[in-house]
Design a protein around this motif. Structure first.
Motif, PDB file in Angstrom:
ATOM      1  N   PRO A 142       0.812  -1.230   0.000  1.00 40.62           N
ATOM      2  CA  PRO A 142       0.000   0.000   0.000  1.00 40.62           C
ATOM      3  C   PRO A 142       0.840   1.271   0.000  1.00 40.62           C
ATOM      4  O   PRO A 142       0.476   2.261  -0.624  1.00 40.62           O
ATOM      5  CB  PRO A 142      -0.840  -0.139   1.282  1.00 40.62           C
ATOM      6  CG  PRO A 142      -0.951  -1.611   1.488  1.00 40.62           C
ATOM      7  CD  PRO A 142       0.373  -2.166   1.052  1.00 40.62           C
ATOM      8  N   LEU A 143       1.966   1.245   0.724  1.00 42.07           N
ATOM      9  CA  LEU A 143       2.839   2.421   0.732  1.00 42.07           C
ATOM     10  C   LEU A 143       3.444   2.655  -0.642  1.00 42.07           C
ATOM     11  O   LEU A 143       3.501   3.792  -1.133  1.00 42.07           O
ATOM     12  CB  LEU A 143       3.936   2.240   1.775  1.00 42.07           C
ATOM     13  CG  LEU A 143       4.980   3.363   1.850  1.00 42.07           C
ATOM     14  CD1 LEU A 143       4.308   4.687   2.216  1.00 42.07           C
ATOM     15  CD2 LEU A 143       6.069   3.028   2.865  1.00 42.07           C
ATOM     16  N   LEU A 144       3.912   1.583  -1.307  1.00 37.08           N
ATOM     17  CA  LEU A 144       4.495   1.731  -2.643  1.00 37.08           C
ATOM     18  C   LEU A 144       3.465   2.262  -3.632  1.00 37.08           C
ATOM     19  O   LEU A 144       3.773   3.114  -4.473  1.00 37.08           O
ATOM     20  CB  LEU A 144       5.057   0.390  -3.128  1.00 37.08           C
ATOM     21  CG  LEU A 144       6.517   0.072  -2.754  1.00 37.08           C
ATOM     22  CD1 LEU A 144       6.726   0.084  -1.247  1.00 37.08           C
ATOM     23  CD2 LEU A 144       6.934  -1.282  -3.323  1.00 37.08           C
ATOM     24  N   ARG A 145       2.239   1.764  -3.535  1.00 35.74           N
ATOM     25  CA  ARG A 145       1.175   2.278  -4.414  1.00 35.74           C
ATOM     26  C   ARG A 145       0.899   3.745  -4.110  1.00 35.74           C
ATOM     27  O   ARG A 145       0.629   4.541  -5.025  1.00 35.74           O
ATOM     28  CB  ARG A 145      -0.095   1.450  -4.246  1.00 35.74           C
ATOM     29  CG  ARG A 145      -0.024   0.059  -4.866  1.00 35.74           C
ATOM     30  CD  ARG A 145      -1.411  -0.544  -5.003  1.00 35.74           C
ATOM     31  NE  ARG A 145      -2.027  -0.792  -3.694  1.00 35.74           N
ATOM     32  CZ  ARG A 145      -1.918  -1.918  -3.022  1.00 35.74           C
ATOM     33  NH1 ARG A 145      -1.214  -2.935  -3.525  1.00 35.74           N
ATOM     34  NH2 ARG A 145      -2.512  -2.071  -1.855  1.00 35.74           N
ATOM     35  N   ALA A 146       0.969   4.113  -2.819  1.00 34.49           N
ATOM     36  CA  ALA A 146       0.732   5.511  -2.446  1.00 34.49           C
ATOM     37  C   ALA A 146       1.799   6.430  -3.047  1.00 34.49           C
ATOM     38  O   ALA A 146       1.503   7.554  -3.469  1.00 34.49           O
ATOM     39  CB  ALA A 146       0.710   5.642  -0.923  1.00 34.49           C
ATOM     40  N   TRP A 147       3.054   5.968  -3.065  1.00 36.57           N
ATOM     41  CA  TRP A 147       4.114   6.767  -3.698  1.00 36.57           C
ATOM     42  C   TRP A 147       3.806   7.017  -5.174  1.00 36.57           C
ATOM     43  O   TRP A 147       3.922   8.141  -5.670  1.00 36.57           O
ATOM     44  CB  TRP A 147       5.451   6.045  -3.569  1.00 36.57           C
ATOM     45  CG  TRP A 147       6.014   6.000  -2.186  1.00 36.57           C
ATOM     46  CD1 TRP A 147       5.685   6.809  -1.127  1.00 36.57           C
ATOM     47  CD2 TRP A 147       7.016   5.103  -1.702  1.00 36.57           C
ATOM     48  NE1 TRP A 147       6.414   6.457  -0.023  1.00 36.57           N
ATOM     49  CE2 TRP A 147       7.240   5.427  -0.344  1.00 36.57           C
ATOM     50  CE3 TRP A 147       7.742   4.068  -2.279  1.00 36.57           C
ATOM     51  CZ2 TRP A 147       8.170   4.744   0.435  1.00 36.57           C
ATOM     52  CZ3 TRP A 147       8.674   3.381  -1.502  1.00 36.57           C
ATOM     53  CH2 TRP A 147       8.885   3.711  -0.165  1.00 36.57           C
TER      54      TRP A 147
END
Length: 668
Positions: A142-147
């Motif tokens: 989820p963090l990578l997608r948020a970036w």
């Protein structure tokens, strides 16, 4: 959960201010001297030891500090920042006291800090800055997608970040992550679907095999398997991997795909960079079998402490990925990068960068900082950069030395798109507009003025056969292009004194005015007609001369790294430098060229004047050519460079003092 066991020293530390008091900007409170670990059983001692070991500090003073993170610049102190409280260890050095604030910023940027971990809310748009606790077994998708979403939304109009639009004329293939089939991109519809690319180290363990493109891929190396997983987890279906998407046994396909490298990496939504392992069997840490390094942490009665890791530069620059020639342009040309290391994932687009171990709320993110691993180059390079890119690239190694220009083709292609374009001849940049071909080759002559440093593996510089000696591509070593920008105006002994032409090995001649068709690409096969450089110029012979700057008795010489013996008195007038010893005669024994082991073969010097607009100091190169045995051909074997800070020794004085004569040199 019970707190971790601490030794007596660490039990006495008062860390309550770290968790309870409001930060006071700029406050630095020494707590205790931290030497070698006190107890292996103490969790806090182990954390301090790991923190100190990264730079070989060994010991230092543990501090509690309140510092300010500024969104645009990183560890700074402007008014638009915000405070947070941290722990750090200052090494025992005396120089930092002159500017403690700058030293603290540099330390925290490099080593990270120890602090209370924070948990980002699902929106990622608010919260506080601080270390993030990482799971060594699993990536935070989820963090990578948020970036990626942040860049898509906030930088949607920024050409530095947005992927290129895929042209239907590009013929390339993609791996379908669902079917495992390698498919033609053109078969996926009128608009190519979004895809990711992979940059990794081939290594010696993997040899390309003949593929049956009608069958799904099987028995893939772990790094490739993990990359397919990451692609799917991030919401994409297609992945580009060179080993499978380029037909390795089809030379025509390889050639056409190499020419598309800039477009492929530039049009990918992001590039997965495997900055781990020495071959594709290693995997991506945190994705499947390969675990990440456990993040140092400690549970106290008053709270929980975690190490934020700090800059990822050392982790990435020390990886095998950062030593390989092919991976250089893959990282530079990508629109966005997701870099997997043994500790964490690092993200960089054209304007921002993030690390998985450090929580930075998106509403406080600014432009790219000094910690960025990749230059902002993809869409707007400028001419000054070409020397920087060549310098960085030639620090790397190639498994196949014949790829020296192929693996740099995408970078050279980007410079050819400038206005005016910077084309190249066998890697030598031509720093002038195409409209000036018939008028002057000065830009090309400036590009010939490069010097050579030792290769990164410590071996002495050596010839790379199959490439011209007059090009940096013809040598194994770090290339330094001295006049690598368009402000340099190279002049020879007089206006239009050096005439430039090219020949093929069978003596088919191409005049300077006829170069246009050959300068659209720097590919080796396309420039075979330009293999021999023909210079009609004034030159001088080293034969039978005691070279004390030819009768000027050097006027005081400043030696820049070469043994000058008794000639280095009364320095500060003329500065002399040369290529590493072993290529040409070193400047010892009163520079008697007749003592050289190549005495049997003719050595010729070609002076080229360089005068930059911002620098009035006279400066010029002497390219040293050596005649090949039983041939009328010459090879470049080195150079000398002179400059005169006091302006007492100018180019005209040198040209009058050297017995020059008109020569036509054919240089291979």
């Amino acid at each position: 959960m019970e707190p971790d066991k601490l030794c007596r020293r660490c039990q006495k530390l008062d860390l309550n201010p770290l968790f309870s008091q409001e930060p006071s900007h700029g406050e630095v409170v020494p707590l205790v001297f931290v030497g070698q670990y006190v107890s292996r059983a103490c969790a806090l001692c182990r954390l301090f030891e790991i923190y100190c070991a990264g730079d070989g500090m060994g010991s230092g003073t543990l501090i509690s500090a309140s510092w300010r993170y500024a969104s645009n610049y990183g560890w700074k102190e402007p008014d638009d920042g915000f405070d947070f409280r941290i722990l750090g260890i200052l090494p025992e050095v005396s120089s930092y006291s002159r500017d403690e604030a700058a030293f603290h910023r540099a330390l925290f940027r490099l080593r990270g800090y120890i602090g209370e971990p924070v948990t980002s809310p699902p929106s990622w748009t608010d919260g506080t800055i601080g270390p993030r606790s990482l799971d060594p077994r699993a990536i935070d998708y989820p963090l990578l997608r948020a970036w990626l979403n942040y860049c898509n939304q906030k930088h949607c109009r920024k050409t530095d970040c947005q992927p290129l639009k895929v042209d239907n004329q590009w013929h390339f293939r993609l791996i379908d992550c669902k079917t495992r089939l390698v498919v033609e991109a053109a078969s996926l519809g009128t608009r190519c679907p979004p895809f990711l690319a992979l940059s990794y180290v081939w290594g010696k363990a993997i040899q390309p095999r003949q593929l049956d493109y009608t069958q799904p891929l099987q028995d893939l190396p772990l790094t490739i398997e993990d990359s397919l997983t990451v692609t799917d987890k991030l919401g994409f279906r297609y992945l580009w991997v060179d080993q499978y998407c380029i037909r390795q046994h089809d030379e025509g396909d390889k050639h056409s795909q190499i020419r598309l490298m800039a477009e492929i990496y530039g049009s990918a939504q992001a590039t997965i960079v495997a900055a781990v392992g020495s071959d594709p069997t290693y995997g991506l840490p945190g994705v499947s079998k390969t675990r990440r390094s456990a993040q140092p942490h400690v549970k106290l009665r008053s709270g929980y402490l975690t190490w934020s890791y700090g800059s990822t530069k050392d982790d990435i620059s020390s990886s095998a990925w950062s030593t390989r020639g092919w991976t250089y342009q893959e990282g530079v040309l990508s629109s966005r990068r997701l870099v997997f290391t043994d500790k964490q994932v690092y993200f960089q687009c054209g304007l921002s960068s993030f690390s998985e171990a450090l929580n930075i709320p998106f509403d406080r993110v600014g432009s790219a900082s000094n910690d960025d691993m990749f230059p902002r180059f993809r869409t707007a390079p400028y001419s000054l950069e070409i020397g920087d890119r060549i310098y960085e690239y030639t620090h790397r190694k190639l498994g196949n030395e014949d790829d020296i220009l192929n693996a740099f083709q995408g970078i050279l292609g980007q410079f050819s798109k400038l206005k005016p374009p910077i084309h190249n001849i066998w890697g030598i940049p031509v720093l002038c507009s195409p409209k000036n071909w018939t008028r002057s080759p000065k830009g090309f002559l400036a590009g010939l003025c490069w010097s050579l440093g030792e290769p990164p593996d410590g071996e002495p510089p050596a010839r790379r056969h199959g490439f011209p000696s007059w090009s940096w591509a013809g040598w194994k070593g770090v290339a330094i292009l001295h006049p690598h920008n368009d402000a340099v105006r190279p002049d020879s002994l007089m206006e239009n004194d050096i005439y430039v032409a090219f020949e093929s090995l069978d003596r088919t001649r191409t005049e300077w005015s006829e170069l246009g068709p050959y300068l659209q690409t720097g590919a080796r096969s396309d420039q075979s007609q330009l293999r021999v450089l023909a210079l009609d110029c004034h030159a001088f012979l080293f034969e039978n001369q005691v070279f004390d700057v030819i009768g000027l008795k050097m006027m005081g010489i400043e030696n820049t790294g070469i043994d000058m013996g008794d000639l280095s008195s009364d320095i500060d007038r003329v500065v002399v430098s040369a290529d590493p010893p072993g290529l040409i005669h070193s400047l010892d024994k009163a520079m008697r060229w007749t003592d050289h082991k190549f005495r049997q073969q003719l050595l010729v010097g070609i002076p080229i004047k360089l005068q930059a607009t911002w620098e009035e100091m006279p400066r010029f190169f002497v390219l040293v050519m050596q005649q090949k045995s039983d041939s009328d051909l010459y090879e470049r074997v080195g150079h000398f460079e002179w400059s005169d800070p006091r302006k007492l020794f100018d180019f005209e004085t040198f040209s009058r003092s050297v017995a020059t004569r008109r020569m036509v040199l054919r240089i291979v």
